[in-house]
Design a protein around this motif. Sequence first.
Motif, PDB file in Angstrom:
ATOM      1  N   HIS A 409      44.791  44.949  38.249  1.00 57.94           N
ATOM      2  CA  HIS A 409      43.808  44.881  39.324  1.00 57.94           C
ATOM      3  C   HIS A 409      42.387  44.955  38.783  1.00 57.94           C
ATOM      4  CE1 HIS A 409      47.072  46.415  42.241  1.00 57.94           C
ATOM      5  NE2 HIS A 409      46.855  45.133  42.471  1.00 57.94           N
ATOM      6  N   ALA A 410      41.514  44.181  39.424  1.00 59.39           N
ATOM      7  CA  ALA A 410      40.084  44.212  39.104  1.00 59.39           C
ATOM      8  C   ALA A 410      39.390  45.096  40.136  1.00 59.39           C
ATOM      9  CB  ALA A 410      39.507  42.799  39.125  1.00 59.39           C
ATOM     10  N   PHE A 411      38.701  46.141  39.684  1.00 57.15           N
ATOM     11  CA  PHE A 411      38.034  47.086  40.568  1.00 57.15           C
ATOM     12  C   PHE A 411      36.515  46.919  40.443  1.00 57.15           C
ATOM     13  CE2 PHE A 411      42.193  48.833  39.852  1.00 57.15           C
ATOM     14  CZ  PHE A 411      42.539  49.436  41.057  1.00 57.15           C
ATOM     15  N   PHE A 412      35.804  47.030  41.557  1.00 57.04           N
ATOM     16  CA  PHE A 412      34.346  46.927  41.517  1.00 57.04           C
ATOM     17  C   PHE A 412      33.752  47.629  42.739  1.00 57.04           C
ATOM     18  CE2 PHE A 412      36.305  43.164  43.211  1.00 57.04           C
ATOM     19  CZ  PHE A 412      35.628  42.880  44.378  1.00 57.04           C
ATOM     20  N   TYR A 413      32.492  48.002  42.591  1.00 54.98           N
ATOM     21  CA  TYR A 413      31.793  48.718  43.662  1.00 54.98           C
ATOM     22  C   TYR A 413      31.041  47.746  44.567  1.00 54.98           C
ATOM     23  CZ  TYR A 413      28.488  51.814  46.034  1.00 54.98           C
ATOM     24  OH  TYR A 413      27.765  52.470  46.984  1.00 54.98           O
ATOM     25  N   ARG A 414      30.350  46.789  43.931  1.00 55.67           N
ATOM     26  CA  ARG A 414      29.577  45.824  44.705  1.00 55.67           C
ATOM     27  C   ARG A 414      30.105  44.411  44.434  1.00 55.67           C
ATOM     28  NH1 ARG A 414      25.501  49.497  43.183  1.00 55.67           N
ATOM     29  NH2 ARG A 414      24.497  50.475  44.990  1.00 55.67           N
ATOM     30  N   TRP A 415      29.963  43.606  45.441  1.00 55.29           N
ATOM     31  CA  TRP A 415      30.445  42.218  45.357  1.00 55.29           C
ATOM     32  C   TRP A 415      29.317  41.348  44.805  1.00 55.29           C
ATOM     33  CZ3 TRP A 415      35.237  40.683  47.910  1.00 55.29           C
ATOM     34  CH2 TRP A 415      35.554  39.336  47.748  1.00 55.29           C
ATOM     35  N   ILE A 416      29.218  41.315  43.492  1.00 53.68           N
ATOM     36  CA  ILE A 416      28.206  40.489  42.839  1.00 53.68           C
ATOM     37  C   ILE A 416      28.882  39.195  42.422  1.00 53.68           C
ATOM     38  CG2 ILE A 416      26.541  40.349  40.952  1.00 53.68           C
ATOM     39  CD1 ILE A 416      26.567  43.405  40.871  1.00 53.68           C
ATOM     40  N   VAL A 417      28.477  38.094  43.041  1.00 52.97           N
ATOM     41  CA  VAL A 417      29.141  36.806  42.828  1.00 52.97           C
ATOM     42  C   VAL A 417      28.322  35.957  41.870  1.00 52.97           C
ATOM     43  CG1 VAL A 417      30.018  34.724  43.933  1.00 52.97           C
ATOM     44  CG2 VAL A 417      30.126  36.918  45.121  1.00 52.97           C
ATOM     45  N   LYS A 418      28.986  35.419  40.862  1.00 56.91           N
ATOM     46  CA  LYS A 418      28.342  34.484  39.948  1.00 56.91           C
ATOM     47  C   LYS A 418      28.151  33.157  40.654  1.00 56.91           C
ATOM     48  CE  LYS A 418      31.632  34.979  36.969  1.00 56.91           C
ATOM     49  NZ  LYS A 418      32.482  34.873  35.771  1.00 56.91           N
ATOM     50  N   GLU A 419      27.016  32.525  40.405  1.00 54.31           N
ATOM     51  CA  GLU A 419      26.782  31.223  40.996  1.00 54.31           C
ATOM     52  C   GLU A 419      27.707  30.203  40.365  1.00 54.31           C
ATOM     53  OE1 GLU A 419      22.735  30.165  40.685  1.00 54.31           O
ATOM     54  OE2 GLU A 419      22.013  31.797  41.968  1.00 54.31           O
ATOM     55  N   LYS A 420      28.388  29.411  41.216  1.00 50.23           N
ATOM     56  CA  LYS A 420      29.306  28.394  40.709  1.00 50.23           C
ATOM     57  C   LYS A 420      28.547  27.110  40.409  1.00 50.23           C
ATOM     58  CE  LYS A 420      33.337  30.147  43.159  1.00 50.23           C
ATOM     59  NZ  LYS A 420      34.412  29.839  44.114  1.00 50.23           N
TER      60      LYS A 420
END
Length: 507
Positions: A409-420
Amino acid sequence: MQKKYLLGILLIAIIAGNIPFVSYADEYDDTIAAMQQQEAQTQAEISDLEKQTKETQDAISALQGQKAQTQSNVTNLETQSSALQSTINGYSNKLNSLNEEISEAEVAMAEVSSEIVKLNSELQQAKDEEQERYNLLKKRLKSTYEKGSGAGLLQILLESGSIQEFLTKFEYLNAIIEYDQRKISEYQELQADIESKKAVVEEKEAELDQYQTQLDEKHDELADLTDTVRGQLSNTKSTLSSEKNKLADYDKQLTELDSKMKALEAKTAAAQAALAKQIAERLAMTKEDTSGSYAASADELTWLAATIQAEADGESYTGKLAVGSVIMNRVKSSAFPSTVVGVITQNMQFASYRSGKVELIISNGPNSTCIRAAQEVLDGARVGDYLFFMTRYWADYYGIAEYEMIGNHAFFYRWIVKEKEEEEEQEAEETENSDDSSDNQESESSSESENEENSDESEESEENSEENSEENSEESEENSEENSEENSEENSDESSDEGGDSDEGGE
């Protein structure tokens, strides 16, 4: 004197520093209140959309029930129509057989009638011949026995010249009488025979007539039954056509409701994303502390352990604790429900709950390892401040920029999305450009800070206050920028989470 002067300057600096601080605190409170009011409005919009969605779903379910009933009616009517058609076909076959029998009976009747006509003709001919023979015999007898006033026969015999002549005449006369009598007997026998034949034929004619009458009656009865069944078939087909039209109408209504349902789901997802963004923006202004224990009931402990088992049964103990940490961090966060069950059952969050897996585990009882992990998390143990988790595949699919892998599983606090990027070749160039840009920004910021430091060197007495003011301002700006970034990340987090099981990668 110099000390008083310095104290005065210091007092002025403190007063000057407090006024903006008080003003900033009031502005912060007003901003938070406005954000909460906006969140409440969005939440009300979501509730209304969910109500419309439920009403639409209820309407779809009702229509599907009516459609199923109508489909059942159509099936029954088609079966009934087929049975009626089979009955009509059977009647038609019987009618055809009866028509053949009637035709055969009519042919037989014609033959019998012809035979009766022939026998009547023969009988009449025999009667005529008998009558003729009788008249001849009568005439002969009259001329023989009544000639000469009743003494003709005796006179003929007495006129005989000899015994031989007498006997000859007597035999002759006797032969004539016997012949006439025999002929009369023959004609009488012939008449009796014809009468007997006629009686047999007439009896046969009567039987045929009765048989034909029965066939006619049966034919009429079958014809009436056929007409009745044809009428029933016509009514059945009419009803069947009506029911099929209903089915078509139901399909049309269901298509419209399905489109409405999809539109409502899209609006709800958009509203949930907007709410997540609003909450994230508010939370970004201050980082929440999600640590600490939670006084859970036995039921909540079971729910938490069952969810950990459903999501991380095959993971390590740390992985189980991490999943439990996400749930409890959400419970402690103002962006999510404040209870364990509320977080687990929140709409469009945990697929394992929606699929029924969690409740199945609850019914059987979670295993001891997951119960121990759940209890540790409730007692305050945390594996990070994560609010989201999913598999690496979905993390990469959504373009999550920063996450930590614990097991699968990938865990994270904030949803920081890389630009596609549209093309892979441009990705490297843009990465380099972004690196250069960040270096330039750092150099610019450092030069600006140097300029600010240089410009602040005007007076020794004001230098300390101005530097303190500038440092406070810079720290405030930096905190604001960090909070803004955190808000943006949480907006992305919650937007994606509310819209489609981001915590489980859409599984």
